[in-house]
Design an enzyme around this catalytic site. Structure first.
Site, PDB file in Angstrom:
ATOM      1  CB  VAL A 230     -35.006 -21.484 -41.223  1.00 25.98           C
ATOM      2  CG1 VAL A 230     -33.627 -22.025 -40.875  1.00 25.98           C
ATOM      3  CG2 VAL A 230     -34.942 -19.987 -41.456  1.00 25.98           C
TER       4      VAL A 230
ATOM      5  CE  LYS B 170     -34.456  -5.944 -35.908  1.00 25.85           C
ATOM      6  NZ  LYS B 170     -33.869  -7.203 -36.345  1.00 25.85           N
TER       7      LYS B 170
ATOM      8  CE1 TYR C 136     -39.277 -29.030 -48.099  1.00 21.81           C
ATOM      9  CE2 TYR C 136     -37.565 -27.570 -48.960  1.00 21.81           C
ATOM     10  CZ  TYR C 136     -38.397 -28.663 -49.110  1.00 21.81           C
ATOM     11  OH  TYR C 136     -38.347 -29.402 -50.263  1.00 21.81           O
TER      12      TYR C 136
END
Ligand code: NAD
Length: 378
Positions: free
Chosen positions: A190, A86, A192
């Site tokens: 997401v 990350k 939806y």
């Protein structure tokens, strides 16, 4: 770099077995970034680049250490041959972005030589990654127009849907959504698509969002299958599955007594306020928890797909593997009498340990393929 709580940098790295931390500084563009590489046993470390106004450099380091380790577990559990990494850029994503800042960041990523592959995250966008891509080969999450994977949300939703099916099968004996009720918190990218999948499969969806337009869209698209409730009531809805797709820490001391579901399975990151305490509390209440980082891995699977030449059909198929992985986690939890959260971590750790042993025993000059969890039966 320490605020007195965490100890020195090497001490912090040793605590969670981090391999490498790269501090990036460029006076001209104002770039201050930290790349964290947690574990590359399975493959190059892949993870997004977050841009955030951290209160201190120590807080930025803490975040990169925490998030990169999380990516190791996520990739390992998803069956990907990728490690965990990350990056964070310290700055305000609303006022401090520029082409040259991201190109500068891209040059640092290139300098790490492929041990870290970057992508978008909170505070960064597909456009930013296109600037990064001007300077490095090691970036994914590029737009479809440039041959990348584009919006990961439909694939994330599909993976979460597979987690829901696996959890239903485990809890009830059938993975059919027909006649079920799924409560979806958050109807964004997401949420939806998850509502679409569950209603198309015959379930009723109870939904909530704080954003009126998001509700209107879902009601207009899936009218007969939708019941809307206020945002502060969605967790207490009577349902088979509660699917948090908005915020973290929604399963906590306050909400657990109010839950009326059999299963918690959603795409949000860090759903549990406290992993240890609240996974136990769910178990004691007889609620099956499908670990978030396992069921929301579709987004990672989607971007990782770019490394082998993006193909949406293949990405969806690979995200379908989340069904089997979730089932495996439930099996481990039962066999070892532990929580599903611990079982997920165990699955990831065993896979990493297995790959390390394999590498020690057999010399193989060919790098492993990135993707493993192909399913053909969905
Ligand atoms: P998003 O921002 O598009 O959608 C979040 C929705 O939640 C918004 O519509 C927002 O209005 C709503 N919301 C916020 N607070 C709420 C509340 N208190 N009650 C009800 N609704 C609320 O985000 P997204 O991309 O859909 O992601 C949803 C979650 O899934 C996030 O936690 C994200 O980190 C996680 N996730 C997303 C992906 C992905 O591919 N997008 C991948 C992995 C994990």
């Amino acid at each position: 770099m320490s605020d007195g709580v965490d100890g020195g940098i090497f001490e912090q790295m040793a605590r969670r077995d981090h391999e490498q931390i790269v501090f990036c500084h460029d006076e001209i563009t104002g770039l201050k970034a930290i790349i964290g590489i947690h574990d590359t046993t399975l493959g190059p470390a892949l993870g997004g680049c977050r841009m955030w106004t951290y209160a201190s450099e120590a807080a930025a380091l803490r975040d990169v250490l925490r998030l990169s380790r999380g990516m190791t577990y996520k990739a390992a559990a998803a069956g990907l041959n990728l490690g965990g990494g990350k990056a964070v850029i310290i700055g305000d994503s609303k006022t401090q972005k520029s082409e040259m800042l991201f190109r500068s960041y891209g040059r640092f990523v290139q300098g790490v030589g492929g041990r870290y592959i970057t992508a978008e995250d909170v505070g960064t966008s597909v456009r930013d990654m296109e600037w990064v891509r001007m300077e490095t080969d090691f970036v994914v999450g590029i737009s479809r127009a440039l041959g990348g994977s584009g919006d990961p949300s439909p694939v994330t939703a599909f993976g979460t849907y597979q987690g829901i099916r696996a959890a239903l099968k485990w809890a009830t004996g059938s993975d059919s959504l027909a006649g079920r009720t799924v409560a979806v918190q958050g109807l964004g990218h997401v949420g939806y698509h998850l509502v679409k999948l569950v209603t198309e499969a015959g379930a009723k969806a109870i939904v909530a969002d704080i954003f009126e337009d998001a509700i209107r869209r879902v009601v207009s698209d899936f009218a007969n299958m939708i019941e809307v409730v206020p945002p502060n009531e969605i967790h207490a809805a009577e349902c088979d599955v509660f699917a948090p797709c908005a915020l973290g820490a929604v399963i906590n001391d306050d909400t657990i007594p109010q839950l009326k579901c059999q299963i918690v399975c959603g795409s949000a990151n860090n759903i549990l306020g406290s992993e240890e305490k609240h996974s136990r509390a769910l178990e004691e209440k007889g609620i099956l928890y499908a670990p978030d980082y396992v069921v929301n891995a579709g987004g990672l699977i989607n971007v990782a797909n770019e490394l082998e030449g993006y193909n949406r059909e293949r990405a969806i198929q690979q995200a379908g593997g989340i069904y089997d992985i979730t089932t495996q986690i439930f099996q481990i939890a039962r066999a070892e009498e532990t929580t599903t959260v611990k079982a997920a971590n165990t699955l990831a750790e065993r896979r990493i340990a297995g790959a390390a042993k394999l590498r020690d025993r057999f010399v193989n000059r060919r790098p492993s393929r990135m993707m493993l969890n192909m399913r053909t039966d969905i």
